[in-house]
Design a protein around this motif. Sequence first.
Motif, PDB file in Angstrom:
ATOM      1  N   VAL A 188     -24.536  10.796  37.022  1.00 53.76           N
ATOM      2  CA  VAL A 188     -24.848   9.444  37.475  1.00 53.76           C
ATOM      3  C   VAL A 188     -23.682   8.972  38.340  1.00 53.76           C
ATOM      4  O   VAL A 188     -22.579   8.742  37.839  1.00 53.76           O
ATOM      5  CB  VAL A 188     -25.067   8.477  36.287  1.00 53.76           C
ATOM      6  CG1 VAL A 188     -25.416   7.087  36.798  1.00 53.76           C
ATOM      7  CG2 VAL A 188     -26.168   9.004  35.375  1.00 53.76           C
ATOM      8  N   ARG A 191     -23.066   2.834  39.160  1.00 53.78           N
ATOM      9  CA  ARG A 191     -22.591   2.119  37.973  1.00 53.78           C
ATOM     10  C   ARG A 191     -23.674   2.093  36.904  1.00 53.78           C
ATOM     11  O   ARG A 191     -24.873   2.050  37.204  1.00 53.78           O
ATOM     12  CB  ARG A 191     -22.188   0.691  38.336  1.00 53.78           C
ATOM     13  CG  ARG A 191     -20.972   0.600  39.248  1.00 53.78           C
ATOM     14  CD  ARG A 191     -20.692  -0.853  39.625  1.00 53.78           C
ATOM     15  NE  ARG A 191     -20.387  -1.646  38.449  1.00 53.78           N
ATOM     16  CZ  ARG A 191     -19.154  -1.828  37.964  1.00 53.78           C
ATOM     17  NH1 ARG A 191     -18.112  -1.245  38.549  1.00 53.78           N
ATOM     18  NH2 ARG A 191     -18.956  -2.571  36.900  1.00 53.78           N
ATOM     19  N   ARG A 192     -23.243   2.124  35.654  1.00 57.30           N
ATOM     20  CA  ARG A 192     -24.188   2.112  34.543  1.00 57.30           C
ATOM     21  C   ARG A 192     -25.048   0.852  34.551  1.00 57.30           C
ATOM     22  O   ARG A 192     -26.209   0.872  34.132  1.00 57.30           O
ATOM     23  CB  ARG A 192     -23.428   2.213  33.215  1.00 57.30           C
ATOM     24  CG  ARG A 192     -22.790   3.584  32.988  1.00 57.30           C
ATOM     25  CD  ARG A 192     -23.840   4.605  32.623  1.00 57.30           C
ATOM     26  NE  ARG A 192     -23.274   5.943  32.428  1.00 57.30           N
ATOM     27  CZ  ARG A 192     -23.977   7.002  32.079  1.00 57.30           C
ATOM     28  NH1 ARG A 192     -25.278   6.898  31.880  1.00 57.30           N
ATOM     29  NH2 ARG A 192     -23.392   8.178  31.949  1.00 57.30           N
ATOM     30  N   GLU A 193     -24.467  -0.256  35.021  1.00 60.24           N
ATOM     31  CA  GLU A 193     -25.235  -1.512  35.063  1.00 60.24           C
ATOM     32  C   GLU A 193     -26.456  -1.385  35.972  1.00 60.24           C
ATOM     33  O   GLU A 193     -27.529  -1.929  35.669  1.00 60.24           O
ATOM     34  CB  GLU A 193     -24.337  -2.659  35.542  1.00 60.24           C
ATOM     35  CG  GLU A 193     -23.224  -3.043  34.585  1.00 60.24           C
ATOM     36  CD  GLU A 193     -21.989  -2.179  34.727  1.00 60.24           C
ATOM     37  OE1 GLU A 193     -20.978  -2.472  34.069  1.00 60.24           O
ATOM     38  OE2 GLU A 193     -22.039  -1.191  35.511  1.00 60.24           O
ATOM     39  N   LEU A 195     -28.096   1.418  36.617  1.00 55.97           N
ATOM     40  CA  LEU A 195     -29.063   2.269  35.930  1.00 55.97           C
ATOM     41  C   LEU A 195     -29.829   1.479  34.880  1.00 55.97           C
ATOM     42  O   LEU A 195     -31.051   1.619  34.740  1.00 55.97           O
ATOM     43  CB  LEU A 195     -28.349   3.463  35.296  1.00 55.97           C
ATOM     44  CG  LEU A 195     -29.230   4.516  34.634  1.00 55.97           C
ATOM     45  CD1 LEU A 195     -30.227   5.096  35.626  1.00 55.97           C
ATOM     46  CD2 LEU A 195     -28.378   5.627  34.029  1.00 55.97           C
ATOM     47  N   TRP A 196     -29.140   0.625  34.142  1.00 55.94           N
ATOM     48  CA  TRP A 196     -29.799  -0.189  33.130  1.00 55.94           C
ATOM     49  C   TRP A 196     -30.721  -1.234  33.762  1.00 55.94           C
ATOM     50  O   TRP A 196     -31.777  -1.552  33.208  1.00 55.94           O
ATOM     51  CB  TRP A 196     -28.768  -0.866  32.235  1.00 55.94           C
ATOM     52  CG  TRP A 196     -28.328   0.017  31.114  1.00 55.94           C
ATOM     53  CD1 TRP A 196     -27.141   0.685  30.985  1.00 55.94           C
ATOM     54  CD2 TRP A 196     -29.096   0.354  29.947  1.00 55.94           C
ATOM     55  NE1 TRP A 196     -27.121   1.416  29.827  1.00 55.94           N
ATOM     56  CE2 TRP A 196     -28.302   1.231  29.160  1.00 55.94           C
ATOM     57  CE3 TRP A 196     -30.366   0.010  29.501  1.00 55.94           C
ATOM     58  CZ2 TRP A 196     -28.755   1.763  27.959  1.00 55.94           C
ATOM     59  CZ3 TRP A 196     -30.821   0.541  28.296  1.00 55.94           C
ATOM     60  CH2 TRP A 196     -30.022   1.399  27.539  1.00 55.94           C
TER      61      TRP A 196
END
Length: 334
Positions: A188, A191-193, A195-196
């Motif tokens: 990935v 940023r994880r944000e 993806l969420w």
Amino acid sequence: MAQIEAPPAQNEAVTDGPGEGSGVTARSPQRLPTVSPRAFQILTLVGLVFLGLIVVTGGLVRLTGSGLGCPTWPQCGDGSWVPRSQYATHGVVEFSNRMVTIAMSVIMLVTPVAALRLADRRARRDLVWLSFGLWAGFVAQVVLGGITVLTDLHPATVAAHFLLSMVLLVNGAVLYRRAGQGPGPVTVSVRRELLWLARVTVVAAFAVLVLGTVVTGTGPHGGDATHARRFGFDIVTVAQLHADGAMLLTGLSVALLFAVRLGKASREARRWADALAATIVAQAAIGFTQYFLGIPAGLVALHVAGATAMWIAALRLWLALPDRPPHTVTSAGG
């Protein structure tokens, strides 16, 4: 001088015939050909297209009042496998949808077989499992379709039939995406944000689809002119709930339009974010128009097709954010 006999040809085995030492030979069974990764990816794309097509043709069955155009299942009338003249247009529409279903069943049957014949199938068990999952889901869809007919198109079974199609589209979209990738860990780069946010958008999109089935199960298009069983909800209330969910989804899609660019997501992700926003705007316009015009069947058909396109766009955006290594053949087929 003793005569020397030639050994049996390759792929042939000497067997005893009616008399001992008759020299009858039998060829070993031929193996199925190996499937290339590109051919398998094309097959999964065709399957994905047919999954969406079935949703649209199924919607036409309901909107034309042809849900019981063939009064029995799987036959179209007792003792008949084709629509009889007395069933008129409704029988033709319903029977045509069943023919699309049969074509789809062939694709669903071939896909797992093709997955098992991939050259690197030992390293691509994900493709094998997804292929069999798609086939199992399609079988469940056929059974549920029969139950829907047997229950005289109860709105709950009609809604379940549509929503199961949406779940199958998830399987189909993931399978097509994985077919173009190689085995390996997920990476990935965003940023994880972000993806969420894409995941929340998919959940919100599915919630809108569920509310949409409640609206259609309450509205005038029951799928059959004489057996129009409906939910007992107030159409204004459920339509407002559906509109509220659509507004939430619109806000999330706008946020994704900016997030994929600020987060430096891939060009593919940006393209699908644009497609998602465009389909949602079009859906909102069609939805409000059909409500104020009294829910005409033609606009409802467009709305169903648009909902399918919106769902695919949301899934493809979510799948475009994580990545895997490009596809390479890791082992020869055995």
